[in-house]
Motif scaffolding. Structure first.
Motif, short mmCIF file in Angstrom:
data_model
loop_
_atom_site.label_atom_id
_atom_site.label_comp_id
_atom_site.label_asym_id
_atom_site.label_seq_id
_atom_site.Cartn_x
_atom_site.Cartn_y
_atom_site.Cartn_z
N LEU A 1 48.50 57.88 51.99
CA LEU A 1 47.47 58.84 51.60
C LEU A 1 46.16 58.56 52.34
CD1 LEU A 1 47.78 61.08 49.45
CD2 LEU A 1 46.36 59.67 47.96
N VAL A 2 45.78 57.29 52.36
CA VAL A 2 44.54 56.92 53.06
C VAL A 2 44.68 57.21 54.55
CG1 VAL A 2 43.07 54.96 53.70
CG2 VAL A 2 43.87 55.18 51.36
N GLY A 3 45.86 56.90 55.11
CA GLY A 3 46.10 57.16 56.54
C GLY A 3 45.96 58.64 56.86
N THR A 4 46.51 59.49 55.99
CA THR A 4 46.41 60.94 56.21
C THR A 4 44.96 61.39 56.14
OG1 THR A 4 48.56 61.14 55.15
CG2 THR A 4 47.32 63.17 55.43
N ALA A 5 44.23 60.85 55.17
CA ALA A 5 42.81 61.22 55.04
C ALA A 5 42.04 60.80 56.30
CB ALA A 5 42.22 60.56 53.80
N LEU A 6 42.34 59.62 56.82
CA LEU A 6 41.66 59.15 58.04
C LEU A 6 41.99 60.05 59.22
CD1 LEU A 6 42.07 55.26 57.75
CD2 LEU A 6 40.04 56.63 57.29
N ASP A 7 43.25 60.49 59.27
CA ASP A 7 43.67 61.42 60.34
C ASP A 7 42.86 62.70 60.30
OD1 ASP A 7 45.45 60.34 62.03
OD2 ASP A 7 47.26 61.11 61.04
N VAL A 8 42.67 63.21 59.07
CA VAL A 8 41.91 64.46 58.91
C VAL A 8 40.47 64.25 59.37
CG1 VAL A 8 41.01 66.08 57.19
CG2 VAL A 8 43.38 65.32 57.05
N ILE A 9 39.88 63.12 58.95
CA ILE A 9 38.50 62.83 59.36
C ILE A 9 38.43 62.73 60.88
CG2 ILE A 9 36.64 61.10 59.27
CD1 ILE A 9 37.64 60.46 56.41
N ASP A 10 39.39 62.02 61.45
CA ASP A 10 39.41 61.81 62.90
C ASP A 10 39.53 63.15 63.64
OD1 ASP A 10 39.88 59.98 65.29
OD2 ASP A 10 41.69 61.23 65.35
#
Ligand code: SF4
Ligand code: SF4
Length: 529
Positions: free
Chosen positions: A94-103
Motif C-alpha cells: 500500500l505504501v509502495g503504491t502511494a509512493l508510486d502515485v506521488i512519484d
C-alpha cells in the motif's frame, strides 16, 4: 542513465479506466460504510467520546503495540505470524503504491538506488503476503482447529489476495521483459539485468519467459495487467457488497478507538429511576457501540479458545454469541433501517433475541471472567452484552436459574451471598485481635472483607492472611464485622442491577457514617463494585 519505473507503460486508457472504476469503487465503499453507520446508529446512545485526549493517546499506543507489533496476536505464534505477514505485506504494498502515485503525479523521486531499494522492499511485501496466505490455507483447511468457523468468505478472501499478488508479480516479470521506456535501448531484463534482479520475484518469473517472441510477451503483459486491475477492483467491490472479513481493516480500528475506558471488570450501571425497560430484549436495545462490536469481530475464535465455560463443555462460545448477534442484526437490518423501532415478533417469523438467537443457557453459562475480552484483538466487549440480556431476563421476565435465585434471596434477606453458611462475619478474626469500626473508627483504612473471605471456609484463609499482613505492617485498620453487608456484585453479574444498587447504597451510607476515606479488599468482586 539511472534505473526508474514507468507506470501504465503501453496500457491504452489504463489510467482512465483504473481511476474511473477506482472512484466508483471508492464511492460504493463510502456508501457501504454509511449504510452500516446508519445500522449502528439504530442502537441506543453510549457516551464514548469522553476524555478524547486519553482516547487518542490510547489509540496510538494500541495501534503501535497491538497493531504494528502485534502484541495480542503473537500470544498465539502461528496465527499471529499469519496475520503479521499478511498485514505487514499489505502495508508495504500500500505504501509502495502511494509512493508510486506521488512519484508519478507530484514530484519524481523514485529513481536510481531509491527505485532499486523500493523494488526489493515491494517484492518482499508480496512474498510476505503469499507466505501468510499459504500458512492460513494450511491452518484453515488442513489443520482445521475447532475454533475456526470456515465459510465461503474465507476462501474468497484468501483466493483474491493470493491471485492479486501473484498476478502482480507476473506483471512485474513481463514489464521488465517488454517495457522499453525512453532512454533504454531494450527492456530492463536484457539491457540492465543488474537492475532487474532487485525485483527478485519478477526477475525469477521473467527468466522463464525471456525466450518468448516480443508480441507474445506484450500480449501477456497487457492481458495480465487488465486481469490484475479487474481483480483488484473486483476485490474492492466484493468487500463493499459483502461487508465481511476484510472490512475489519476499517471497523476494527474504529472499535479500538471507542473501546471502554472503564476500569477492567466494571459493568455499566442502569439509571433505575429513569429506565423504562431493563436490559436488552431486542437487537436495537443494544447501544451503538455494542452493534459496532458485532462488525468489528473477525470470527477468529480466540475468545472461544479461552472461555472456561466453552472449555468445560457448557453451551457457550463467546465467538458464536457475537456472530449470532451479528447475523440477527443483518437479518433485521432492512426493517431496522426503515422503521428504527420494531418489536421482536413483528413482521412475521422474526426470531426473539433471547431464547432463539441467544439461548438462556448460553447466557447463564458465562462466569463473566473476562478471559474473552482480554484475548480479543479488536477489543470486543462480550460481558456487557451478556449481562444486559440477563438483566432483561431477571428484571423484566423474572427468569433465572434456581441457584441464582437462591443467591439473590440470600443477599436480600441475610446480606451475604454464601448460602448455608453457619459462620459469622467475625469468626475468622478469632485470636487476631482485629478491631471493629463500631468500636474505634479512628483508623487509616477499612478492610472490607467481603462475603466469601468472611463466611466461606476455604476463603477465610485469605482474610486471616490479610489481617496478619496489615498488622505486621503496622497499619491502623478496622473491619465492619456484623455491620458489613454484601457489596452486591454477585447480584449485579446475575443481572439484578436493582438489588446491586440497593446494596451499594447501604454500603455507601455506612462508609459515610464512619467517614471512611480508604478501603482495601481482597475480593475481586468487591473491588469491581
Ligand atoms: S466472560 Fe463469559 S464468555 Fe467470556 S470467557 Fe468468561 S465465561 Fe466465557
Ligand atoms: S470476539 Fe474477538 S476474539 Fe472473539 S472471534 Fe471476534 S474478534 Fe475473535
Amino acid at each position: 542513465m539511472e534505473a526508474f519505473r514507468e507506470i501504465f507503460w503501453n496500457i491504452a486508457f489504463g489510467s482512465l479506466v483504473l481511476y474511473t472504476l477506482g472512484a466508483a469503487a471508492l464511492g460504493i465503499f463510502i456508501y457501504a460504510i454509511y449504510r452500516r453507520f446508519r445500522l449502528w446508529a439504530v442502537g441506543k446512545p453510549d457516551k464514548r467520546w469522553d476524555n478524547p485526549g486519553k482516547r487518542i493517546w490510547d489509540f496510538i499506543v494500541v495501534g503501535i503495540v497491538d497493531g504494528l507489533f502485534h502484541r495480542r496476536f503473537f500470544r498465539e505464534p502461528y496465527p499471529g505470524i499469519i496475520h503479521f505477514l499478511i498485514f505487514a505485506g499489505a502495508g508495504v504494498l500500500l505504501v509502495g503504491t502511494a509512493l508510486d502515485v506521488i512519484d508519478h503525479y507530484v514530484f519524481h523521486f523514485i529513481s536510481g538506488n531509491v527505485y532499486l531499494g523500493l523494488s526489493f522492499v515491494l517484492d518482499m511485501g508480496g512474498v510476505m503476503m503469499l507466505v501468510g496466505v499459504v500458512m492460513a490455507v494450511i491452518r484453515r483447511y488442513i489443520q482445521k482447529p475447532e475454533r475456526l468457523n470456515t465459510v465461503l468468505d474465507n476462501a474468497v478472501v484468501l483466493t483474491l489476495i493470493f491471485v492479486v499478488v501473484i498476478t502482480g508479480f507476473f506483471i512485474e516479470g513481463f514489464r521488465m521483459l517488454i517495457a522499453t521506456p525512453e532512454g533504454l535501448s531494450q527492456p530492463e531484463f536484457y539491457s540492465h539485468p543488474e537492475w532487474a534482479r532487485w525485483s527478485f520475484v519478477g526477475y525469477f518469473i521473467a527468466s522463464f519467459f525471456a525466450g518468448l517472441p516480443e508480441s507474445a510477451r506484450l500480449a501477456w503483459y497487457i492481458g495480465l495487467w487488465w486481469f490484475h486491475a479487474a481483480l483488484a477492483l473486483g476485490a474492492i467491490f466484493y468487500v463493499c457488497l459483502s461487508f465481511d472479513k476484510l472490512t475489519h481493516i476499517i471497523v476494527s480500528p474504529v472499535n479500538v478507538f471507542f473501546k471502554s475506558s472503564r476500569p477492567k471488570g466494571a459493568l455499566t450501571p442502569i439509571n433505575i429511576e429513569e429506565a423504562e425497560t431493563f436490559g436488552v430484549s431486542k437487537i436495537e436495545d443494544f447501544t451503538w457501540k455494542q452493534l459496532l462490536d458485532l462488525d468489528a469481530c473477525t470470527d477468529c475464535g480466540r475468545c472461544q479458545d479461552r472461555c472456561p465455560a466453552y472449555l468445560t463443555g457448557k453451551p457457550l462460545s463467546p465467538r458464536k454469541v457475537i456472530q449470532d448477534l451479528k447475523t440477527h442484526l443483518l437479518d433485521r437490518s432492512s426493517a431496522l433501517l426503515v422503521a428504527k423501532v420494531a418489536t421482536p415478533t413483528d413482521g412475521g417469523g422474526v426470531k426473539s433475541l433471547i431464547g432463539e438467537v441467544i439461548l438462556e443457557d448460553e447466557l447463564w453459562s458465562c462466569t463473566t471472567c473476562r478471559a474473552c475480552q482480554e484475548i480479543c484483538p479488536v477489543f470486543v466487549e462480550h460481558i456487557d452484552k451478556i449481562v444486559d440480556m440477563r438483566r432483561n431476563l431477571v428484571l423484566e421476565q423474572a427468569k433465572l436459574p434456581e441457584t441464582g435465585e437462591a443467591v439473590l434471596r440470600c443477599i436480600e434477606t441475610r446480606g451475604h451471598s454464601c448460602r448455608g453458611t453457619t459462620l459469622t462475619r467475625t469468626d475468622w478474626t478469632s485470636g487476631l485481635d482485629i478491631k471493629l469500626m463500631s468500636d474505634d473508627s479512628n483508623v487509616e483504612l477499612l478492610y472490607y472483607v467481603g462475603c466469601a473471605a468472611a463466611l466461606e471456609d476455604r476463603s477465610m484463609k485469605v482474610a486471616v492472611a490479610m489481617g496478619k499482613v496489615l498488622k505486621a505492617a503496622g497499619v491502623k485498620f478496622a473491619i465492619l464485622g456484623p455491620e458489613e453487608t454484601c457489596c452486591g456484585e454477585p447480584a449485579r453479574r446475575l443481572g439484578n442491577e436493582y438489588l446491586f444498587q440497593m446494596q451499594a447504597m447501604k454500603n455507601i451510607e455506612l462508609f459515610r457514617n464512619y467517614n471512611i476515606k480508604r478501603i482495601v479488599t481482597t475480593c475481586p468482586h468487591c473491588f469491581n463494585t
